[in-house]
Design a protein around this motif. Structure first.
Motif, PDB file in Angstrom:
ATOM      1  N   SER A   1      -9.715 -14.433  -9.100  1.00 17.97           N
ATOM      2  CA  SER A   1      -9.807 -13.704 -10.359  1.00 17.97           C
ATOM      3  C   SER A   1      -9.395 -12.266 -10.084  1.00 17.97           C
ATOM      4  N   LYS A   2      -8.231 -11.890 -10.603  1.00 15.91           N
ATOM      5  CA  LYS A   2      -7.636 -10.591 -10.273  1.00 15.91           C
ATOM      6  C   LYS A   2      -8.109  -9.540 -11.271  1.00 15.91           C
ATOM      7  N   ASN A   3      -9.076  -8.746 -10.841  1.00 10.89           N
ATOM      8  CA  ASN A   3      -9.673  -7.727 -11.697  1.00 10.89           C
ATOM      9  C   ASN A   3      -9.163  -6.328 -11.400  1.00 10.89           C
ATOM     10  N   LEU A   4      -8.519  -6.143 -10.237  1.00 16.17           N
ATOM     11  CA  LEU A   4      -8.024  -4.829  -9.831  1.00 16.17           C
ATOM     12  C   LEU A   4      -6.530  -4.728 -10.113  1.00 16.17           C
ATOM     13  N   PRO A   5      -6.058  -3.563 -10.551  1.00 14.21           N
ATOM     14  CA  PRO A   5      -4.616  -3.385 -10.760  1.00 14.21           C
ATOM     15  C   PRO A   5      -3.843  -3.599  -9.461  1.00 14.21           C
ATOM     16  N   LEU A   6      -2.603  -4.038  -9.597  1.00 17.73           N
ATOM     17  CA  LEU A   6      -1.757  -4.258  -8.429  1.00 17.73           C
ATOM     18  C   LEU A   6      -1.133  -2.942  -7.979  1.00 17.73           C
ATOM     19  N   ALA A   7      -0.842  -2.847  -6.678  1.00 16.40           N
ATOM     20  CA  ALA A   7      -0.181  -1.667  -6.090  1.00 16.40           C
ATOM     21  C   ALA A   7      -0.880  -0.392  -6.528  1.00 16.40           C
ATOM     22  N   SER A   8      -2.207  -0.361  -6.337  1.00 15.23           N
ATOM     23  CA  SER A   8      -3.001   0.720  -6.924  1.00 15.23           C
ATOM     24  C   SER A   8      -3.743   1.578  -5.903  1.00 15.23           C
ATOM     25  N   GLY A   9      -3.517   1.372  -4.599  1.00 11.53           N
ATOM     26  CA  GLY A   9      -4.133   2.232  -3.601  1.00 11.53           C
ATOM     27  C   GLY A   9      -5.594   1.961  -3.310  1.00 11.53           C
TER      28      GLY A   9
ATOM     29  N   LEU B   1      -2.222   2.478 -14.750  1.00 11.54           N
ATOM     30  CA  LEU B   1      -1.508   1.204 -14.906  1.00 11.54           C
ATOM     31  C   LEU B   1      -0.001   1.391 -14.735  1.00 11.54           C
ATOM     32  N   VAL B   2       0.335   2.256 -13.805  1.00 14.55           N
ATOM     33  CA  VAL B   2       1.708   2.444 -13.362  1.00 14.55           C
ATOM     34  C   VAL B   2       1.731   2.118 -11.872  1.00 14.55           C
ATOM     35  N   PRO B   3       2.497   1.122 -11.414  1.00 20.74           N
ATOM     36  CA  PRO B   3       2.512   0.785  -9.989  1.00 20.74           C
ATOM     37  C   PRO B   3       2.940   1.973  -9.132  1.00 20.74           C
ATOM     38  N   CYS B   4       2.317   2.078  -7.984  1.00 26.21           N
ATOM     39  CA  CYS B   4       2.630   3.158  -7.044  1.00 26.21           C
ATOM     40  C   CYS B   4       2.750   2.520  -5.660  1.00 26.21           C
ATOM     41  N   PRO B   5       3.843   1.797  -5.407  1.00 24.87           N
ATOM     42  CA  PRO B   5       3.961   1.038  -4.162  1.00 24.87           C
ATOM     43  C   PRO B   5       3.895   1.941  -2.925  1.00 24.87           C
TER      44      PRO B   5
ATOM     45  N   SER C   1      -2.602   5.483  -1.188  1.00 23.16           N
ATOM     46  CA  SER C   1      -1.295   5.928  -1.650  1.00 23.16           C
ATOM     47  C   SER C   1      -1.215   5.974  -3.169  1.00 23.16           C
ATOM     48  N   GLY C   2      -2.328   5.693  -3.871  1.00 25.70           N
ATOM     49  CA  GLY C   2      -2.372   5.800  -5.322  1.00 25.70           C
ATOM     50  C   GLY C   2      -1.872   4.537  -6.016  1.00 25.70           C
ATOM     51  N   ALA C   3      -1.929   4.552  -7.337  1.00 26.07           N
ATOM     52  CA  ALA C   3      -2.201   5.679  -8.206  1.00 26.07           C
ATOM     53  C   ALA C   3      -3.668   5.756  -8.640  1.00 26.07           C
TER      54      ALA C   3
END
Length: 301
Positions: free
Chosen positions: A100-108, A187-191, A265-267
């Motif tokens: 169950s994916k509750n955390l934003p992706l590529a979010s630091g 909710l903006v990816p920050c790879p 590394s954010g965001a």
């Protein structure tokens, strides 16, 4: 054995110093990492064949390779399961995993790394494998720099390329069960690779290693210790996602916020609060003024 359910907690880099760079391009880190009761949820059930099912608020952000359950999957949960199977002499992981994916992706905040570490811990329990077995640490590191510290799951100092993990003093409680934290992401990816490239292009000087590990006796000491540190990736991450500056300003303006900082590394940015009420009020206010942001509050340990 029936289904096993686990929290995969968000990883918070309370400070992050870049102390050098190896010849192979990997940066050397010095970071204090804590974990939150905010996180993803994994359920592992014995099965004849391996399968991976993903739902939750951020499941829609996964690409096809991330949904793949094969050994070539782009998802760290699947890769961790297959790596554990190979290391223990199994032809197939033989489990059904529900994420169950509750955390934003590529979010630091280490969502994928924490998911992988939780998969390793769960399979160790299911298969009665010693979690301190010699092969576990290198297996975790092979999956990503944050996986070893996530495997520990409690406050720790992380150094090297993530392979040197040592215990930290317990994070002191505020007025509740732990120190309260508000997490905010635009909710903006920050790879991570892009942020490190921006950091390298800035040619910022590396931070000197700390002479001694920060220590604290109470929440006041803890905040004072953190204020003597920083996140060296803040400028590079803000250049990548300018909304980070807006978030930091918003958190810092909240009543009761003792510290506002970027995680990893954010965001995602975090604010530390001494009371659950202050954290709850801050989260509610930020949600009202910025309905397009992801906002959550809990405790950090």
């Amino acid at each position: 054995m029936g289904p096993l359910s686990y929290l995969a907690p968000a990883k918070i880099n309370l400070y992050l110093h870049i102390t050098g760079r190896r010849d192979d391009g990997y940066h050397l880190l010095d970071s204090l990492v804590g974990f939150s009761d905010i996180g993803d949820r994994l359920t592992i059930t014995p099965a004849d064949q391996f399968s991976l099912r993903i739902d939750g608020p951020f499941a829609k952000n996964f690409t096809a390779p991330d949904m793949d359950a094969s050994p070539q999957s782009g998802n760290l949960v699947a890769r961790a399961a297959w790596a554990m199977a190979r290391a223990t002499g199994r032809a197939n992981p033989g489990v059904a995993i529900h994420l169950s994916k509750n955390l934003p992706l590529a979010s630091g905040i280490g969502g994928a790394s924490s998911d992988a570490a939780t998969t390793i811990r769960g399979l160790c329990q299911l298969w009665r494998v010693d979690p301190d077995a010699d092969f576990i640490a290198p297996l975790a590191l092979s999956l990503g720099a944050d996986v070893p510290v996530c495997l520990r799951g409690t406050a720790a100092f992380m150094r090297g390329i993530g392979d040197v993990v040592t215990p930290a003093p317990a994070i002191p409680a505020g007025l509740g069960a732990g120190m309260d934290i508000v997490l905010v992401n635009p909710l903006v990816p920050c790879p991570t690779p892009g942020v490190f490239r921006a950091y390298a292009q800035d040619q910022a000087p590396f931070s000197a290693p700390l002479v001694a590990d920060p220590q604290w006796q109470d929440s006041g000491d803890f905040i004072a210790a953190l204020r003597s540190t920083r996140n060296d990736l803040t400028a590079a991450a803000t250049a990548t996602v300018p909304a980070i500056r807006t978030i930091l300003d918003a958190l810092g303006a909240m009543d009761g916020c003792a510290l506002a900082r970027l995680s990893g590394s954010g965001a995602t940015c975090f604010g530390l609060f001494a009371s659950p009420a202050a954290a709850e009020q801050a989260a509610a206010k930020i949600k009202t003024h910025h309905p397009g942001w992801w906002v959550s509050h809990g405790i950090i340990f």
